[in-house]
Write a protein that holds these residues in place. Structure first.
Motif, mmCIF file in Angstrom:
data_model
loop_
_atom_site.group_PDB
_atom_site.id
_atom_site.type_symbol
_atom_site.label_atom_id
_atom_site.label_comp_id
_atom_site.label_asym_id
_atom_site.label_seq_id
_atom_site.Cartn_x
_atom_site.Cartn_y
_atom_site.Cartn_z
ATOM 1 N N PRO A 1 0.820 -1.214 0.000
ATOM 2 C CA PRO A 1 0.000 0.000 0.000
ATOM 3 C C PRO A 1 0.854 1.264 0.000
ATOM 4 C CG PRO A 1 -0.787 -1.554 1.646
ATOM 5 C CD PRO A 1 0.541 -2.074 1.169
ATOM 6 N N ALA A 2 0.372 2.268 -0.725
ATOM 7 C CA ALA A 2 0.971 3.600 -0.657
ATOM 8 C C ALA A 2 0.362 4.357 0.516
ATOM 9 C CB ALA A 2 0.716 4.361 -1.954
ATOM 10 N N ALA A 3 1.098 5.327 1.019
ATOM 11 C CA ALA A 3 0.599 6.147 2.132
ATOM 12 C C ALA A 3 -0.249 7.272 1.564
ATOM 13 C CB ALA A 3 1.764 6.685 2.953
ATOM 14 N N ASP A 4 -1.421 6.910 1.032
ATOM 15 C CA ASP A 4 -2.329 7.841 0.373
ATOM 16 C C ASP A 4 -3.208 8.501 1.430
ATOM 17 O OD1 ASP A 4 -4.306 9.128 -1.029
ATOM 18 O OD2 ASP A 4 -4.843 7.419 -2.297
ATOM 19 N N PRO A 5 -2.972 9.759 1.755
ATOM 20 C CA PRO A 5 -3.730 10.393 2.843
ATOM 21 C C PRO A 5 -5.232 10.472 2.581
ATOM 22 C CG PRO A 5 -1.761 11.667 2.330
ATOM 23 C CD PRO A 5 -1.918 10.651 1.236
ATOM 24 N N TYR A 6 -5.651 10.570 1.319
ATOM 25 C CA TYR A 6 -7.066 10.749 1.019
ATOM 26 C C TYR A 6 -7.831 9.432 1.065
ATOM 27 C CZ TYR A 6 -11.344 12.076 -1.439
ATOM 28 O OH TYR A 6 -12.663 12.287 -1.778
ATOM 29 N N ARG A 7 -7.231 8.366 0.579
ATOM 30 C CA ARG A 7 -7.962 7.103 0.473
ATOM 31 C C ARG A 7 -7.446 6.025 1.430
ATOM 32 N NH1 ARG A 7 -11.848 6.760 -3.026
ATOM 33 N NH2 ARG A 7 -12.046 8.401 -4.595
ATOM 34 N N TRP A 8 -6.708 6.423 2.436
ATOM 35 C CA TRP A 8 -6.211 5.434 3.389
ATOM 36 C C TRP A 8 -7.375 4.811 4.173
ATOM 37 C CZ3 TRP A 8 -2.170 2.621 3.736
ATOM 38 C CH2 TRP A 8 -1.891 1.907 4.902
ATOM 39 N N VAL A 9 -7.385 3.494 4.238
ATOM 40 C CA VAL A 9 -8.404 2.782 5.014
ATOM 41 C C VAL A 9 -7.792 2.475 6.376
ATOM 42 C CG1 VAL A 9 -9.927 0.779 5.148
ATOM 43 C CG2 VAL A 9 -9.408 1.821 2.921
ATOM 44 N N GLY A 10 -8.050 3.325 7.328
ATOM 45 C CA GLY A 10 -7.456 3.186 8.652
ATOM 46 C C GLY A 10 -7.522 4.502 9.382
ATOM 47 N N ASP A 11 -6.592 4.710 10.283
ATOM 48 C CA ASP A 11 -6.555 5.937 11.072
ATOM 49 C C ASP A 11 -6.015 7.075 10.213
ATOM 50 O OD1 ASP A 11 -6.216 7.980 12.877
ATOM 51 O OD2 ASP A 11 -5.108 6.795 14.349
ATOM 52 N N GLU A 12 -6.857 8.045 9.887
ATOM 53 C CA GLU A 12 -6.446 9.142 9.015
ATOM 54 C C GLU A 12 -5.390 10.029 9.654
ATOM 55 O OE1 GLU A 12 -9.860 11.273 7.746
ATOM 56 O OE2 GLU A 12 -10.664 9.625 6.544
#
Length: 465
Positions: free
Chosen positions: A196-207
């Protein structure tokens, strides 16, 4: 004139740097030539906007119907110094008059060495470096992987979600998006793994902890599924390009680099699209506090001519035996002449500073568009900015919106590009030499298109994500 305007103002070889529409886009002459194109060129290429170009300079494209379009694409970040910059043109003409080709592996020439020296000096890292010149971005990435495998004696390569690294068998395998880049082209190259990339907008987890969670997943995959001692290289775009102009969560890439160093893994930065001033620094890696072991460049490097490079630590670059690297056209003397001139322009005219000036003008305008309800995210750095379109009330990708907005811009003489894993991102890549008035005009057209589509959205289909 304001300081910002002065920062991005440039004299042009065209009479006027302004948008002029004489016909519909595409015009009748382009339509006629498109028919000839269809009769002679494979449909596998596709086309974003079927106009035929007569001339380009600064931030303007002149088509065969006499229309002048605002260029917010730069040939996909290639013409950062502007198309046909006078210094690039003069350097190419001088070189062509001397000789057009002699393979560098057969007889040598100064231009190749000059480009290598400049890249050794400009790329991040205060260590002894060496450079290999080849022809395309994909070729640079392939060679970076070959070098890393030779140096480490390992095979596995780790890439990230949303990555784009090229269209050859190896780089296509490394690219994340299936259609159109991979569909029907398998089987793929072995020993390529994705995290996984560290995508701030689409991260599934703790934003609030994207970098930490993404790194934990990255490290877990390598240690438990692959074995760190089996991994030759980790390759990352500091700003993910074709996948949607995604900027990794702060601190993520530095942790990835440190993990690689602790485990004898070569850390490669693919700066083919985001490098050479595009993001407001010479290289986007600098924003992340990283010093890649190897770094790939292309696109803006040649000022419009095909040339690419792998630059990195001497001990890694020199691990390949003599004759193991190269190519007939690798580091073409004509392309090297163009690259020397383009690098001179980027440095002497301080184009990274101009990229920051472009960001200062454009980014606030894009942020305003979030109020329309269809812009889910605005992101990027410097003159590498993007809008991600979603259905109102959530994050469901809306590629129909992006397509409709791009078409509206094209109809009004503004060239923009659609990208993203879900095809729902419009990316802006203006030439770094574009003038403020022209840039503002292009953004005005884009903003109007976004608001028009928000007010009357096209029909959409598909499941929510």
């Amino acid at each position: 004139m304001t300081a910002t305007a002065d920062a991005i103002n440039v004299a042009s070889t065209l009479p006027e740097q302004r948008r002029i529409l004489k016909t519909a886009i595409p015009g009748p002459e382009s339509v006629a030539r498109e028919a000839e194109r269809r009769a002679n060129v494979t449909d596998g290429l596709g086309v974003t906007l079927p106009i035929f170009v007569e001339q380009m300079a600064g931030g303007i494209i002149v088509d065969v119907d006499g229309n002048q379009l605002v260029d917010l694409a730069s040939g996909i970040a290639v013409t950062s110094v502007g198309s046909s910059h006078p210094r690039v043109v003069a350097a190419v003409q001088e070189q062509v008059a001397k000789f057009t080709h002699t393979c560098f592996m057969v007889t040598e020439y100064d231009g190749y060495v000059q480009v290598a020296r400049r890249l050794n000096e400009l790329t991040p890292g205060d260590f002894d470096k060496r450079t290999l010149l080849v022809s395309t971005g994909a070729e640079a990435v392939e060679n970076a992987i070959k070098i890393a495998r030779t140096y480490t004696g390992r095979q596995a390569v780790v890439t990230f979600d949303h990555a784009y690294h090229g269209r050859t068998l190896l780089t296509m395998t490394m690219t994340a998006k299936h259609a159109p880049y991979k569909r029907g082209f398998g089987p793929y190259a072995p020993e390529i793994y994705r995290v996984p990339a560290a995508d701030p907008y689409r991260w599934v987890g703790d934003e609030q902890n994207v970098a930490e969670e993404a790194f934990d997943r990255f490290a877990e995959v390598i240690t438990t599924q692959l074995g760190a001692d089996h991994v030759a290289a980790v390759i990352a775009e500091p700003v993910i390009g074709e996948g949607g102009f995604i900027v990794h969560a702060p601190g993520f890439l530095k942790r990835v680099q440190d993990f690689c160093r602790a485990n004898g893994i070569v850390f490669i930065a693919d700066e083919i699209q985001c490098g050479l001033g595009r993001t407001g620094d010479m290289f986007a890696s600098t924003f992340e506090g990283t010093e890649p072991d190897l770094i790939t460049t292309a696109k803006a490097l040649g000022g419009g001519l095909p040339i690419s490079a792998v630059t990195g630590r001497k001990e890694i670059m020199d691990s390949v035996p003599a004759g193991g690297l190269g190519g007939t056209y690798a580091g073409s003397p004509v392309a090297c002449a163009a690259a020397v001139a383009a690098l001179d322009v980027i440095v002497e005219e301080d184009l990274p500073r101009k990229a920051k000036a472009i960001e200062a003008i454009v980014l606030p305008r894009l942020q305003e568009l979030k109020s329309t309800g269809i812009v889910g995210d605005v992101r990027g750095r410097g003159a590498m900015l993007a809008l991600e379109f979603v259905r109102p009330g959530g994050k469901t990708p809306a590629p129909e919106f992006a397509g409709a907005i791009a078409k509206a811009c094209h109809d009004q003489g503004v060239l923009v590009l659609v990208c993203g894993t879900f095809g729902n991102v419009i990316r802006l890549l203006p030439p770094l030499v574009i003038g403020e008035e022209l840039l503002t005009d292009g953004v005005d057209v884009l903003a109007s298109a976004v608001r028009a589509v928000a007010a009357n959205p096209p029909s959409v289909s598909g499941k929510s994500r």
